[in-house]
Design a protein around this motif. Structure first.
Motif, PDB file in Angstrom:
ATOM      1  N   ASN B  48      19.014  78.490  75.615  1.00 50.05           N
ATOM      2  CA  ASN B  48      17.542  78.413  75.518  1.00 50.05           C
ATOM      3  C   ASN B  48      16.942  78.039  76.869  1.00 50.05           C
ATOM      4  O   ASN B  48      15.824  77.556  76.960  1.00 50.05           O
ATOM      5  CB  ASN B  48      17.084  77.470  74.403  1.00 50.05           C
ATOM      6  CG  ASN B  48      17.404  76.027  74.695  1.00 50.05           C
ATOM      7  OD1 ASN B  48      18.122  75.721  75.644  1.00 50.05           O
ATOM      8  ND2 ASN B  48      16.856  75.129  73.900  1.00 50.05           N
ATOM      9  N   ARG B  70       4.962  81.120  79.493  1.00 45.81           N
ATOM     10  CA  ARG B  70       4.680  81.222  78.056  1.00 45.81           C
ATOM     11  C   ARG B  70       5.708  82.049  77.313  1.00 45.81           C
ATOM     12  O   ARG B  70       6.044  81.764  76.165  1.00 45.81           O
ATOM     13  CB  ARG B  70       3.295  81.852  77.857  1.00 45.81           C
ATOM     14  CG  ARG B  70       2.218  80.872  78.180  1.00 45.81           C
ATOM     15  CD  ARG B  70       0.825  81.418  78.008  1.00 45.81           C
ATOM     16  NE  ARG B  70      -0.094  80.417  78.532  1.00 45.81           N
ATOM     17  CZ  ARG B  70      -0.469  79.355  77.867  1.00 45.81           C
ATOM     18  NH1 ARG B  70      -0.034  79.149  76.633  1.00 45.81           N
ATOM     19  NH2 ARG B  70      -1.292  78.482  78.406  1.00 45.81           N
ATOM     20  N   ALA B  73       8.507  79.846  76.558  1.00 43.95           N
ATOM     21  CA  ALA B  73       8.135  78.907  75.491  1.00 43.95           C
ATOM     22  C   ALA B  73       8.206  79.600  74.135  1.00 43.95           C
ATOM     23  O   ALA B  73       8.701  79.034  73.159  1.00 43.95           O
ATOM     24  CB  ALA B  73       6.736  78.348  75.742  1.00 43.95           C
ATOM     25  N   ARG B  74       7.731  80.848  74.087  1.00 42.77           N
ATOM     26  CA  ARG B  74       7.766  81.602  72.819  1.00 42.77           C
ATOM     27  C   ARG B  74       9.201  81.816  72.361  1.00 42.77           C
ATOM     28  O   ARG B  74       9.514  81.692  71.191  1.00 42.77           O
ATOM     29  CB  ARG B  74       7.072  82.966  73.002  1.00 42.77           C
ATOM     30  CG  ARG B  74       5.650  82.984  72.472  1.00 42.77           C
ATOM     31  CD  ARG B  74       5.180  84.400  72.248  1.00 42.77           C
ATOM     32  NE  ARG B  74       5.242  85.213  73.450  1.00 42.77           N
ATOM     33  CZ  ARG B  74       4.341  85.162  74.440  1.00 42.77           C
ATOM     34  NH1 ARG B  74       3.321  84.347  74.354  1.00 42.77           N
ATOM     35  NH2 ARG B  74       4.467  85.930  75.495  1.00 42.77           N
ATOM     36  N   ARG B  76      11.787  79.960  73.104  1.00 42.19           N
ATOM     37  CA  ARG B  76      12.394  78.697  72.676  1.00 42.19           C
ATOM     38  C   ARG B  76      11.962  78.325  71.263  1.00 42.19           C
ATOM     39  O   ARG B  76      12.705  77.662  70.531  1.00 42.19           O
ATOM     40  CB  ARG B  76      12.011  77.579  73.646  1.00 42.19           C
ATOM     41  CG  ARG B  76      12.815  77.627  74.939  1.00 42.19           C
ATOM     42  CD  ARG B  76      12.351  76.538  75.843  1.00 42.19           C
ATOM     43  NE  ARG B  76      13.157  76.466  77.058  1.00 42.19           N
ATOM     44  CZ  ARG B  76      12.649  76.136  78.242  1.00 42.19           C
ATOM     45  NH1 ARG B  76      11.365  75.886  78.357  1.00 42.19           N
ATOM     46  NH2 ARG B  76      13.434  76.073  79.293  1.00 42.19           N
ATOM     47  N   ALA B  77      10.742  78.743  70.899  1.00 38.57           N
ATOM     48  CA  ALA B  77      10.272  78.459  69.544  1.00 38.57           C
ATOM     49  C   ALA B  77      11.184  79.117  68.513  1.00 38.57           C
ATOM     50  O   ALA B  77      11.322  78.633  67.398  1.00 38.57           O
ATOM     51  CB  ALA B  77       8.833  78.947  69.387  1.00 38.57           C
ATOM     52  N   GLY B 101       5.526  71.070  66.435  1.00 43.20           N
ATOM     53  CA  GLY B 101       5.813  72.454  66.824  1.00 43.20           C
ATOM     54  C   GLY B 101       5.053  73.467  65.976  1.00 43.20           C
ATOM     55  O   GLY B 101       4.328  74.310  66.507  1.00 43.20           O
ATOM     56  N   ARG B 104       1.225  73.236  66.818  1.00 41.59           N
ATOM     57  CA  ARG B 104       0.813  73.554  68.187  1.00 41.59           C
ATOM     58  C   ARG B 104       1.335  74.884  68.685  1.00 41.59           C
ATOM     59  O   ARG B 104       0.689  75.534  69.501  1.00 41.59           O
ATOM     60  CB  ARG B 104       1.283  72.451  69.154  1.00 41.59           C
ATOM     61  CG  ARG B 104       0.683  71.097  68.885  1.00 41.59           C
ATOM     62  CD  ARG B 104      -0.800  71.109  69.133  1.00 41.59           C
ATOM     63  NE  ARG B 104      -1.422  69.924  68.550  1.00 41.59           N
ATOM     64  CZ  ARG B 104      -2.709  69.649  68.652  1.00 41.59           C
ATOM     65  NH1 ARG B 104      -3.522  70.479  69.289  1.00 41.59           N
ATOM     66  NH2 ARG B 104      -3.202  68.565  68.102  1.00 41.59           N
ATOM     67  N   VAL B 105       2.525  75.258  68.258  1.00 39.00           N
ATOM     68  CA  VAL B 105       3.122  76.491  68.768  1.00 39.00           C
ATOM     69  C   VAL B 105       2.855  77.650  67.811  1.00 39.00           C
ATOM     70  O   VAL B 105       2.427  78.726  68.204  1.00 39.00           O
ATOM     71  CB  VAL B 105       4.636  76.316  68.992  1.00 39.00           C
ATOM     72  CG1 VAL B 105       5.257  77.619  69.481  1.00 39.00           C
ATOM     73  CG2 VAL B 105       4.894  75.195  69.990  1.00 39.00           C
ATOM     74  N   MET B 153      10.505  75.233  62.824  1.00 40.30           N
ATOM     75  CA  MET B 153      10.052  76.384  63.614  1.00 40.30           C
ATOM     76  C   MET B 153      10.584  77.697  63.050  1.00 40.30           C
ATOM     77  O   MET B 153      10.313  78.755  63.598  1.00 40.30           O
ATOM     78  CB  MET B 153      10.519  76.233  65.071  1.00 40.30           C
ATOM     79  CG  MET B 153       9.988  75.000  65.782  1.00 40.30           C
ATOM     80  SD  MET B 153       8.202  74.916  65.783  1.00 40.30           S
ATOM     81  CE  MET B 153       7.817  76.280  66.877  1.00 40.30           C
TER      82      MET B 153
END
Lengths: 214, 242
Positions: B48, B70, B73-74, B76-77, B101, B104-105, B153
């Protein structure tokens, strides 16, 4: 004593200006401190360099020199602000450098694992800072931040040097009339002391209320 | 689901991952074992991009790992991670740790996120701890909360980096039980661990690493009964003799 009571409204105005200057400057300095501390831990080298330069410049120059430069040098290139605004900007910028270092120390107390966990659930750098790193980092340094705020309060008296009629300037003016420096400046000193005590109390309260369960 | 090709990684002059090739199918549970310093945690962290790869390619669900920003980050989600030291957010309650998560994500509305979080806490058996702070929980409970946080997630893959190594012996099983049930439900998992019992019970495949290389890879029964390489035999004899 009469020297004070006879000029209560004048001194009162000075006190109000001191409080206003302190509040406005504290807010500005906190904002700058958080931004600069963030720059100093940013993943981009250029941003880190900007943060470091900011701290090195403003922490290493005397506040009085900065005030005088801002108020008397900027008009020569056509930039003028009202005196109160000028003093507020300069003190906020100056204290922001100190706050940035305190906040950075707080950020450093937050374990690397916290940042990794934040990134691992998909938070961006900004979101990690806002929701995970800063809430914990700031809590760790509430006391030092309070100390800097008290120093800031004391430093607002330097605004007198560039013509802001805050408490020290008001006391000075009253003293010119009354010629009783001991009474006048003891009174002003007690007022500063009271304000500092209030800041200390608020700091302690925040520290207790926001303590992280460990 | 996960595809690693020719992965190399250096820490300064130290060559910690050497030509790693690893493919993990959807629903597969791969347990990575090996002596400490063999690079298994680093491999896990590369997946990751908590560690950046020096060379080679990593694809998750057909997509190459984005470098940063970003897009990373996407990604890793979608890739859950459970750490050795739990890393729960100390200033937040267990429930808020889990909803951070998703709200916010994933932008899931808070009430819905809370509901899902409670269901997850129920599943890992600590629903009664929802309003506690991490420090008020035992290690095993913290790790189960951390697993719930990763599950919230709805990840495509779950990475476990020595999830039981920091736990008291009596708490290891409560965490392993959760992991076994996840495996049984078809979660794709890559687990770095020293728990050979878990490998036997839940793994589809065991990957043995030594000195930065994948030395051996096979079904758990074969690996434990008849390791093909001298290095694996030596390793197993050291950890299984007690």
């Amino acid at each position: 004593m009469e020297a004070l009571t006879a000029h209560l409204s004048q001194l009162g105005h000075g006190l109000v200006t001191t409080v206003e200057l302190t509040v406005v400057t504290t807010l500005g300095a906190m904002l700058l401190g958080i931004v600069v501390a963030t720059l100093r831990i940013a993943p981009v080298p250029l941003l880190r360099a900007i943060g470091t330069a900011y701290v090195e410049v403003f922490q290493n120059l005397p506040l009085l020199a900065l005030l005088v430069l801002f108020v008397f040098a900027l008009p020569t290139i056509g930039i003028t602000f009202p005196l109160f605004t000028s003093a507020a900007i300069v003190i906020a910028v100056y204290e922001g450098a100190y706050l940035a270092e305190a906040i950075r120390a707080g950020i450093n107390t937050v374990g690397v694992g916290q940042a990794e966990a934040a990134r691992a659930i998909g938070l961006t750098f900004g979101q990690s800072l806002r929701h995970v790193i800063l809430p914990q980092g700031l809590r760790a340094v509430i006391q030092p931040i309070g100390n800097i705020c008290i120093a800031l309060l004391m430093n607002t008296s330097l605004a007198a040097a560039v013509g802001v009629v805050e408490l020290t300037q008001a006391a000075n003016t009253v003293n010119l009339v009354e010629a009783q420096p001991i009474a006048v400046f003891t009174g002003a000193g007690l007022a500063y002391m009271l304000l500092a005590l209030i800041i200390g109390q608020v700091t302690g309260l925040l520290e207790r209320r926001l303590a992280i369960v460990r | 689901m996960v595809s690693v090709r020719g992965l190399n990684k250096w820490f300064g002059p130290l060559h910690v991952l050497k030509d790693i090739d690893l493919t993990v199918a959807a629903g597969e549970v791969v347990v990575v074992v090996g002596p400490s310093g063999s690079g298994k945690s680093t491999l896990c962290r590369c997946l990751n991009r908590l560690e950046t790869a020096g060379q080679g390619s990593i694809e998750i669900d057909g997509e190459p790992l984005p470098a940063e920003g970003r897009a990373l980050a996407r990604l890793r989600a979608d890739v859950g991670m459970v750490f050795q030291s739990f890393n729960l957010f100390g200033h937040k309650t267990v429930l808020d740790n889990i909803t951070l998560g998703p709200t916010r994500v994933r932008r899931i509305p808070r009430p819905e996120a809370r509901q899902q979080a409670m269901a997850l806490l129920e599943r890992v058996g600590i629903a009664d701890k929802a309003d506690h702070h991490p420090a008020q929980l035992s290690g095993g409970q913290q790790q189960r909360a951390a697993i719930a946080r990763a599950l919230a997630m709805q990840p495509k893959v779950l990475l476990f980096d020595e999830p039981t190594s920091a736990l008291d012996p009596e708490m290891v099983n409560e965490v392993l039980d959760v992991m076994v049930s996840l495996a049984a439900e078809g979660m794709t998992m890559i687990v770095v661990t020293h728990e050979m019992g878990f490998a036997r019970r839940a793994a589809d495949r065991v990957v043995f690493m030594d000195d930065g290389r994948i030395v051996e890879s096979g079904a758990p029964d074969d690996f434990f009964a008849a390791p093909r390489t001298e290095r694996a035999r030596d390793f197993l004899s050291k950890i299984l003799q007690h």
